[in-house]
Design a protein around this motif. Structure first.
Motif, PDB file in Angstrom:
ATOM      1  N   ARG A 119       0.954  -1.204   0.000  1.00 43.31           N
ATOM      2  CA  ARG A 119      -0.009   0.021   0.076  1.00 43.31           C
ATOM      3  C   ARG A 119       0.906   0.983  -0.001  1.00 43.31           C
ATOM      4  NH1 ARG A 119      -4.707  -2.482   4.024  1.00 43.31           N
ATOM      5  NH2 ARG A 119      -5.486  -3.773   2.386  1.00 43.31           N
ATOM      6  N   GLU A 120       2.035   1.247   0.005  1.00 41.80           N
ATOM      7  CA  GLU A 120       3.128   2.255  -0.266  1.00 41.80           C
ATOM      8  C   GLU A 120       3.172   2.672  -1.701  1.00 41.80           C
ATOM      9  OE1 GLU A 120       6.789   0.818   1.609  1.00 41.80           O
ATOM     10  OE2 GLU A 120       6.022   0.740   3.685  1.00 41.80           O
ATOM     11  N   TYR A 121       2.730   1.654  -2.498  1.00 44.99           N
ATOM     12  CA  TYR A 121       2.770   2.268  -4.058  1.00 44.99           C
ATOM     13  C   TYR A 121       1.497   2.385  -4.572  1.00 44.99           C
ATOM     14  CZ  TYR A 121       7.298  -0.562  -3.224  1.00 44.99           C
ATOM     15  OH  TYR A 121       8.562  -0.943  -2.980  1.00 44.99           O
ATOM     16  N   LYS A 122       1.604   3.049  -5.696  1.00 51.84           N
ATOM     17  CA  LYS A 122       0.282   3.651  -6.385  1.00 51.84           C
ATOM     18  C   LYS A 122      -0.504   2.319  -7.059  1.00 51.84           C
ATOM     19  CE  LYS A 122      -1.171   7.026  -9.573  1.00 51.84           C
ATOM     20  NZ  LYS A 122      -0.716   7.860 -10.591  1.00 51.84           N
ATOM     21  N   ASP A 123       0.283   1.708  -7.969  1.00 52.74           N
ATOM     22  CA  ASP A 123      -0.511   0.933  -8.924  1.00 52.74           C
ATOM     23  C   ASP A 123      -0.208  -0.594  -8.702  1.00 52.74           C
ATOM     24  OD1 ASP A 123      -1.681   2.848 -10.441  1.00 52.74           O
ATOM     25  OD2 ASP A 123      -0.019   3.272 -11.380  1.00 52.74           O
ATOM     26  N   TYR A 124      -0.049  -0.941  -7.434  1.00 50.42           N
ATOM     27  CA  TYR A 124       0.264  -2.430  -7.126  1.00 50.42           C
ATOM     28  C   TYR A 124      -0.907  -3.133  -7.133  1.00 50.42           C
ATOM     29  CZ  TYR A 124      -2.613  -2.492  -3.085  1.00 50.42           C
ATOM     30  OH  TYR A 124      -3.543  -2.376  -2.245  1.00 50.42           O
ATOM     31  N   ARG A 125      -0.621  -4.511  -7.733  1.00 54.92           N
ATOM     32  CA  ARG A 125      -1.760  -5.675  -7.645  1.00 54.92           C
ATOM     33  C   ARG A 125      -1.183  -6.928  -7.137  1.00 54.92           C
ATOM     34  NH1 ARG A 125      -4.693  -2.004  -7.959  1.00 54.92           N
ATOM     35  NH2 ARG A 125      -6.272  -1.723  -9.485  1.00 54.92           N
ATOM     36  N   VAL A 126      -2.078  -7.729  -6.467  1.00 52.49           N
ATOM     37  CA  VAL A 126      -1.592  -9.077  -5.731  1.00 52.49           C
ATOM     38  C   VAL A 126      -2.402  -9.922  -6.517  1.00 52.49           C
ATOM     39  CG1 VAL A 126      -1.373 -10.288  -3.733  1.00 52.49           C
ATOM     40  CG2 VAL A 126      -1.089  -7.926  -3.510  1.00 52.49           C
ATOM     41  N   PHE A 127      -1.924 -10.973  -7.269  1.00 57.51           N
ATOM     42  CA  PHE A 127      -2.467 -11.910  -8.070  1.00 57.51           C
ATOM     43  C   PHE A 127      -2.475 -13.016  -6.817  1.00 57.51           C
ATOM     44  CE2 PHE A 127      -0.846  -8.948 -10.861  1.00 57.51           C
ATOM     45  CZ  PHE A 127      -2.206  -8.525 -11.809  1.00 57.51           C
ATOM     46  N   SER A 128      -3.639 -13.826  -6.689  1.00 58.95           N
ATOM     47  CA  SER A 128      -3.525 -14.917  -5.636  1.00 58.95           C
ATOM     48  C   SER A 128      -4.100 -16.301  -6.390  1.00 58.95           C
ATOM     49  CB  SER A 128      -4.428 -14.616  -4.282  1.00 58.95           C
ATOM     50  OG  SER A 128      -3.933 -15.593  -3.406  1.00 58.95           O
ATOM     51  N   ASP A 129      -4.183 -17.110  -5.673  1.00 56.26           N
ATOM     52  CA  ASP A 129      -4.282 -18.424  -6.102  1.00 56.26           C
ATOM     53  C   ASP A 129      -5.559 -19.154  -5.229  1.00 56.26           C
ATOM     54  OD1 ASP A 129      -3.648 -20.741  -7.795  1.00 56.26           O
ATOM     55  OD2 ASP A 129      -2.127 -19.438  -8.124  1.00 56.26           O
ATOM     56  N   ILE A 130      -5.433 -20.613  -5.487  1.00 55.70           N
ATOM     57  CA  ILE A 130      -6.684 -21.426  -4.920  1.00 55.70           C
ATOM     58  C   ILE A 130      -6.006 -22.111  -3.504  1.00 55.70           C
ATOM     59  CG2 ILE A 130      -8.127 -23.121  -5.184  1.00 55.70           C
ATOM     60  CD1 ILE A 130      -8.401 -22.402  -8.075  1.00 55.70           C
ATOM     61  N   GLY A 131      -6.623 -21.905  -2.438  1.00 57.41           N
ATOM     62  CA  GLY A 131      -6.219 -22.683  -1.121  1.00 57.41           C
ATOM     63  C   GLY A 131      -7.183 -21.721  -0.129  1.00 57.41           C
ATOM     64  N   CYS A 132      -6.695 -21.993   1.170  1.00 66.89           N
ATOM     65  CA  CYS A 132      -7.388 -21.401   2.284  1.00 66.89           C
ATOM     66  C   CYS A 132      -6.841 -20.014   2.296  1.00 66.89           C
ATOM     67  CB  CYS A 132      -7.318 -22.030   3.266  1.00 66.89           C
ATOM     68  SG  CYS A 132      -5.490 -22.546   3.730  1.00 66.89           S
ATOM     69  N   TYR A 133      -5.827 -19.673   1.971  1.00 72.94           N
ATOM     70  CA  TYR A 133      -5.072 -18.385   1.783  1.00 72.94           C
ATOM     71  C   TYR A 133      -6.053 -17.425   1.149  1.00 72.94           C
ATOM     72  CZ  TYR A 133      -2.932 -20.367  -2.235  1.00 72.94           C
ATOM     73  OH  TYR A 133      -2.513 -21.063  -3.221  1.00 72.94           O
ATOM     74  N   THR A 134      -6.823 -18.075   0.056  1.00 74.20           N
ATOM     75  CA  THR A 134      -7.907 -17.191  -0.890  1.00 74.20           C
ATOM     76  C   THR A 134      -8.747 -16.214   0.008  1.00 74.20           C
ATOM     77  OG1 THR A 134      -7.750 -19.015  -2.385  1.00 74.20           O
ATOM     78  CG2 THR A 134      -9.408 -17.222  -2.882  1.00 74.20           C
ATOM     79  N   LEU A 135      -8.953 -16.675   1.397  1.00 69.26           N
ATOM     80  CA  LEU A 135      -9.815 -15.746   2.215  1.00 69.26           C
ATOM     81  C   LEU A 135      -9.245 -14.638   2.512  1.00 69.26           C
ATOM     82  CD1 LEU A 135     -10.661 -18.520   4.618  1.00 69.26           C
ATOM     83  CD2 LEU A 135     -12.255 -17.507   2.877  1.00 69.26           C
ATOM     84  N   GLY A 136      -7.886 -14.264   1.900  1.00 72.55           N
ATOM     85  CA  GLY A 136      -7.165 -12.767   2.034  1.00 72.55           C
ATOM     86  C   GLY A 136      -8.071 -11.995   1.332  1.00 72.55           C
ATOM     87  N   ALA A 137      -8.909 -12.296   0.429  1.00 69.23           N
ATOM     88  CA  ALA A 137      -9.708 -11.416  -0.375  1.00 69.23           C
ATOM     89  C   ALA A 137     -10.887 -10.698   0.510  1.00 69.23           C
ATOM     90  CB  ALA A 137     -10.336 -12.102  -1.561  1.00 69.23           C
ATOM     91  N   LEU A 138     -11.273 -11.454   1.812  1.00 68.38           N
ATOM     92  CA  LEU A 138     -12.127 -10.951   2.576  1.00 68.38           C
ATOM     93  C   LEU A 138     -11.710 -10.016   3.666  1.00 68.38           C
ATOM     94  CD1 LEU A 138     -14.164 -14.282   3.212  1.00 68.38           C
ATOM     95  CD2 LEU A 138     -14.556 -12.408   1.321  1.00 68.38           C
ATOM     96  N   PRO A 139     -12.745  -9.301   4.184  1.00 68.42           N
ATOM     97  CA  PRO A 139     -12.174  -8.509   5.367  1.00 68.42           C
ATOM     98  C   PRO A 139     -11.643  -9.390   6.601  1.00 68.42           C
ATOM     99  CG  PRO A 139     -14.461  -7.742   4.843  1.00 68.42           C
ATOM    100  CD  PRO A 139     -14.001  -9.120   3.873  1.00 68.42           C
ATOM    101  N   PRO A 140     -10.692  -8.909   7.228  1.00 68.67           N
ATOM    102  CA  PRO A 140     -10.257  -7.529   7.418  1.00 68.67           C
ATOM    103  C   PRO A 140      -9.114  -7.537   6.373  1.00 68.67           C
ATOM    104  CG  PRO A 140      -9.081  -9.040   9.136  1.00 68.67           C
ATOM    105  CD  PRO A 140     -10.181  -9.952   8.493  1.00 68.67           C
TER     106      PRO A 140
END
Length: 538
Positions: A370-391
């Motif tokens: 979030r220190e960068y202007k146009d960053y994007r984080v591409f993720s994948d399939i696993g329980c860590y996909t829940l990182g798309a949700l709050p918080p």
């Protein structure tokens, strides 16, 4: 007294396969198919017989290993969920052209309503595409019985057999009565070795032979004991009930159905039985769990004057699971009162476990990107996909297994910076390694985070193919050793992790960061096992 067992549909499939004399089960864990392999792994008979049951790296390697078992004359079961068949499709489709030697059954568990999946695809289309026989049980007893039949069918016709179940069949229980237990096959090699060498000259001949088998396979389906035509007094509507759809239909008619019923559990579509129904009924209602596989075919088989109802006509919902209730509605029967959710019950979305290492990884990642202007984080399939949700709200994509690395690479190729990929250890070895190799070969400006919890956590903590091998794999595909970094995701290490993330994002090339901490659920399990072992020894 006849033995009876209360089993999940998955467990009935597994027991049926053991009793059919399999030498190995090959699979990658994927809900709703996972319990099949797990049952075989804990079966005393399977252990006694030395049945191979270790998890494979992905569904393609599973399919190919099972085909190798078939080549040497023995029986193999390969299991996957519906999207796994996409991964295995190359080997699966070609296995129909090579044919089989020992029996080969491909068990695919579809997931209508997407309880744990990205789509609702129907694996029966793959079976039709590959010209293989298909089976679709309507009950747990049929799921057990069909395994023996499927292996016999595979060996008699020298073809792989696709067996399709859906979520409710896989994860509901019923009483089954086990049958005969068969010995394993002896080693034996194919009579026609050229069948297995798909050079164009051989492949053209094999494909012609495969097409030539189709009339016999359709006739076999028409005569199958798993397909049955039952007449009824009310011929206004004829009902074609596929697989578990037959179970749901009969739930609504405990004393017997008023309508003519064609139960379908073996394919290719038996056109003679379908035409018989069309000759005596004003309209046909198709009940199938999944996509309109049979319904679409009817429109090319029957006269246009025959009205066809089902998912395409919206008499059955176009998406989601088939249920006894929407079967009842499609038949115009009075619906029983349902249960309304309490206004005091608050929906509870899924969340990462308390103490999960992915939480600390996402905390660190969010602080830095979030220190960068146009960053994007591409993720994948696993329980860590829940990182798309709050918080956290930490990821921007999740498409298919392994897509995080290659999507990040493509975005970087297009000029995005920073482009970050987040992938789990099991998903990385499943289908992320080749994407990393692509990135290395083009020196893509991406940062790859392999969140390593030392297991395949999302499906219950199965072994992961890459455990203790990730650094070696990354170095082996050419990542600069100076940019393969390992960290321990804990709050006390946050300054170190964020500093490493900043360094690797600023590095112009491929870098890999591996946050490694055991899954909290498997850690609890291992501690419990250790305490039990200590108690036993003392």
């Amino acid at each position: 007294m006849e033995e009876k067992l209360l089993l999940l549909g998955d467990q009935a499939v597994a027991l049926g396969a053991i009793h059919a004399g399999i030498t190995g089960v090959y699979a990658y864990p994927g809900t709703p198919s996972t319990e099949i392999t797990e049952y075989i792994q804990t079966s005393e008979l399977a252990t006694l017989r030395g049945v191979h049951s270790r998890w494979c790296t992905n569904e393609k390697t599973a399919m190919e290993a099972a085909l190798g078992v078939s080549y040497v004359g023995k029986r193999a079961l390969v299991c996957m969920k519906h999207v796994g068949l996409n991964v295995a499709a190359d080997a699966f489709v070609n296995s129909a052209v090579t044919g089989t030697n020992g029996g080969l059954v491909v068990l695919v568990a579809d997931d209508p309503s997407m309880h744990s999946s990205q789509n609702e695809q129907d694996s029966r289309f793959y079976g039709k595409f590959a010209f293989t026989p298909m089976l679709e049980p309507s009950s747990q007893q049929e799921a057990y019985d069909m395994m023996s039949y499927a292996f016999d069918l595979s060996e008699q016709h020298k073809l792989p057999v696709l067996m399709r179940i859906t979520t409710r069949m896989a994860h509901s229980r019923a009483v089954i009565s086990p049958g005969r237990i068969r010995e394993q096959n002896e080693l034996g090699f194919p009579d026609d070795a050229a069948h297995w060498v798909l050079l164009p000259v051989n492949a053209r001949r094999c494909y012609g032979e495969l097409l030539g088998q189709q009339p016999a396979l359709e006739a076999l389906a028409a005569e199958s004991s798993y397909n049955s035509y039952t007449d009824g007094p009310n011929r206004k509507t004829g009902v074609i009930a596929c697989g578990i759809g037959y179970n749901y239909l009969m739930e609504n008619f405990p004393a017997g159905c008023d309508f003519p019923v064609l139960k379908l559990s073996q394919y290719p579509l038996p056109k003679t039985l379908v035409r018989r129904m069309a000759e005596t009924c004003d309209e046909i209602l198709v009940l199938e769990d999944g996509q309109p596989f049979v319904e679409e075919q009817l429109r090319g088989v029957l006269p246009t004057a025959v009205r066809i109802r089902g998912r395409l006509s919206n008499d059955v919902p176009r998406t989601g699971e088939l249920t006894p209730d929407n079967v009842k509605q499609a038949l115009g029967l009075e619906s029983a009162p349902g249960f309304a959710p309490s206004e005091h019950v608050t929906p509870r979305p899924p969340a990462l476990c308390s103490g999960c290492g992915h939480r600390d990884t996402y905390d660190a990642l969010n602080r830095v990107v979030r220190e960068y202007k146009d960053y994007r984080v591409f993720s994948d399939i696993g329980c860590y996909t829940l990182g798309a949700l709050p918080p956290f709200r930490a990821i921007h994509s999740c498409v298919d297994m392994g897509a995080s690395i290659t999507m990040a690479k493509g975005a970087a190729d297009a000029g995005l910076w920073p482009a970050v990929a987040v992938i789990g250890d099991s998903t990385f070895t499943h289908s992320g390694i080749t994407g990393l190799l692509d990135a290395v070969n083009s020196n893509a400006n991406i940062t790859v985070v392999i969140s390593d919890n030392l297991t395949t956590a999302m499906t219950g903590g199965q072994d992961s193919a890459g455990t203790n091998k990730l650094e070696a794999i990354c170095l082996g595909v050419g990542v600069d050793p100076a940019h393969v970094r390992v960290v321990v995701p804990l709050p006390k290490n946050m300054d170190e992790i964020t500093a490493i993330l900043r360094e690797e994002i600023e590095y112009r090339g491929v870098s890999v960061i591996i946050p490694r901490r055991e899954c909290i659920q498997t850690l609890k399990r291992h501690h419990k096992e250790a305490r039990q072992n200590k108690t036993t020894k003392s």
